[in-house]
Design an enzyme around this catalytic site. Structure first.
Site, short mmCIF file in Angstrom:
data_model
loop_
_atom_site.label_atom_id
_atom_site.label_comp_id
_atom_site.label_asym_id
_atom_site.label_seq_id
_atom_site.Cartn_x
_atom_site.Cartn_y
_atom_site.Cartn_z
N SER A 91 0.80 -1.23 0.00
CA SER A 91 0.00 0.00 0.00
C SER A 91 0.83 1.28 0.00
CB SER A 91 -0.94 0.02 1.20
OG SER A 91 -2.02 -0.84 0.97
N LYS A 94 0.33 3.50 -2.89
CA LYS A 94 -0.84 4.38 -3.00
C LYS A 94 -0.45 5.86 -2.91
CE LYS A 94 -3.72 0.64 -1.31
NZ LYS A 94 -4.37 -0.03 -0.18
N TYR A 216 -3.71 -2.49 -10.20
CA TYR A 216 -3.58 -2.37 -8.74
C TYR A 216 -2.74 -3.52 -8.18
CZ TYR A 216 -4.85 -2.37 -3.81
OH TYR A 216 -4.78 -2.39 -2.44
N TYR A 267 -4.20 3.72 7.98
CA TYR A 267 -5.53 3.12 8.13
C TYR A 267 -6.21 3.61 9.40
CZ TYR A 267 -2.62 0.12 5.25
OH TYR A 267 -1.71 -0.34 4.36
N VAL A 285 1.18 -3.69 3.92
CA VAL A 285 1.16 -4.96 4.65
C VAL A 285 2.44 -5.78 4.44
CG1 VAL A 285 -1.32 -5.21 4.93
CG2 VAL A 285 -0.21 -6.06 2.85
N1 GLN Z 1 -2.27 -5.89 -1.63
C1 GLN Z 1 -2.90 -5.54 -0.41
C2 GLN Z 1 -4.40 -5.50 -0.60
O1 GLN Z 1 -4.84 -4.96 -1.57
C3 GLN Z 1 -2.40 -4.19 0.04
C4 GLN Z 1 -3.01 -3.80 1.34
C5 GLN Z 1 -2.09 -3.04 2.24
O2 GLN Z 1 -0.87 -2.96 2.08
N2 GLN Z 1 -2.66 -2.52 3.28
O3 GLN Z 1 -5.13 -6.04 0.21
#
Ligand code: GLN
Length: 331
Positions: A91, A94, A216, A267, A285
């Site tokens: 993420s 992003k 994505y 988050y 993550v």
């Molecule tokens: N690839 C993970 C997902 O889309 C990325 C989520 C994350 O890093 N929080 O669930």
């Protein structure tokens, strides 16, 4: 600190450093020494937490890895531990897709995605239904899918645009996708597919849903080291200026991306992150966290063990210790 007394709490900053901070001496402080102090301080929590297991490729990562890198706006780079080991940026991507869309499309993206903290898990479906397919912010999965959709529409190739940008900004032409991770993301991507289709039902996805999901999944699979990411995040510390001195976007837009990172980048733990670290930050993550000290530097911490909100335990502890030690938070 021995194993027996290893608590979740990171040891207090040594008194000598507190004196340094009181004198406002962080300008003269040696970042290399600071990073070494941080590494020693977080050793007890490295390996804490749970590594992401939603795809086999992430579940296989050694939980005892820890890296920390810092890149200054003057071009210096410092690192400790596994700072050169590539990991799955997930993420953290992003931040870069949002920046690339804002640079090309200005403020119009905010008609399709909000910029308020979600207070919900990053892959939550519930809020999206209540809010009629308009995601709360660009750093939860639904919001990132909208941003990637826009980048795809604007460039014709979101994933290649992102890779080229990250190679240029990190100065590392070897930055690349991890094809195994990308394939796993697609195989186990039912929840993201649900989010994307749901938004499409509200007309909030402009490309074919499959192509948006694919872009994505590829962006999540990018493998970069702490050093790569610290360098790549510097444009946010340089108020929008890229590595080659050109401008990606205005100073005001850089401020806004940093603001959204601070309020939404970790988050439903963004409040706690602001409380402990006090910097714009974006986690993934894979266990990485990119943080920005506007006007000064960008940092990236990485350790795969995650807390229950999906943020790296040792990564947050390292950034917490860094800002405590140096006084370099935005507050
Ligand atoms: N690839 C993970 C997902 O889309 C990325 C989520 C994350 O890093 N929080 O669930």
């Amino acid at each position: 600190m021995g194993k027996s007394d290893a608590g979740v709490k990171v040891p207090r900053v040594a008194a000598g450093h507190a004196i340094l901070r009181r004198r406002g001496a962080h300008r003269a402080m040696k970042y290399a020494d600071v990073l070494n102090d941080v590494l020693e301080a977080v050793r007890p929590v490295i390996g804490r937490g749970r590594i992401a297991t939603y795809i086999p490729a992430l579940a296989a990562v050694d939980p005892h890895r820890f890296g920390l890198a810092l890149a200054t706006v003057d071009g210096e780079v410092f690192g400790v531990g596994d700072c050169e080991v590539p990991f799955s940026i997930q993420s953290i991507s992003k931040v870069f897709t949002l920046s690339l869309v804002l640079a090309r499309d200005g403020e119009s993206v905010w008609r399709r995605v909000g910029r308020e903290p979600s207070g919900n898990p990053f892959n939550s479906l519930v809020q999206l239904e209540v809010e009629h397919g308009v995601p709360r912010n660009p750093f939860i999965n639904a919001g990132a899918l909208v941003v990637t959709d826009r980048l795809q529409a604007l460039t014709g190739n979101a994933r290649e645009t992102l890779r080229a940008f990250l190679r240029a900004e990190s100065g590392n032409p070897a930055v690349d996708f991890d094809t195994v991770v990308a394939a796993s993301e697609a195989e186990y991507g039912h929840r993201n597919a649900a989010l994307a289709h749901f938004m499409a039902s509200y007309g909030n996805i402009e490309n074919p849903v499959g192509s948006v999901l694919e872009a994505y999944f590829w962006q999540c699979s990018l493998a970069m080291s702490c050093t790569d990411l610290a360098r790549a995040g510097l444009f946010l510390a340089r108020h929008g200026l890229l590595a080659d001195g050109s401008r990606l976007f205005s100073r005001s837009e850089a401020k806004r991306v940093n603001a959204v990172m601070l309020t939404c980048g970790t988050y439903d733990a963004a409040g706690e992150f602001a409380y402990r670290v006090g910097l714009p930050g974006k986690s993934g993550v894979g266990g990485g966290i990119l943080a920005v000290v506007p006007g000064r530097c960008a940092l990236c911490a990485w350790s795969p063990g995650l807390d229950e909100k999906g943020n790296s335990v040792a990564g947050v502890a390292a950034l917490d210790h860094f800002t405590t030690l140096t006084g370099l938070s935005v507050f």
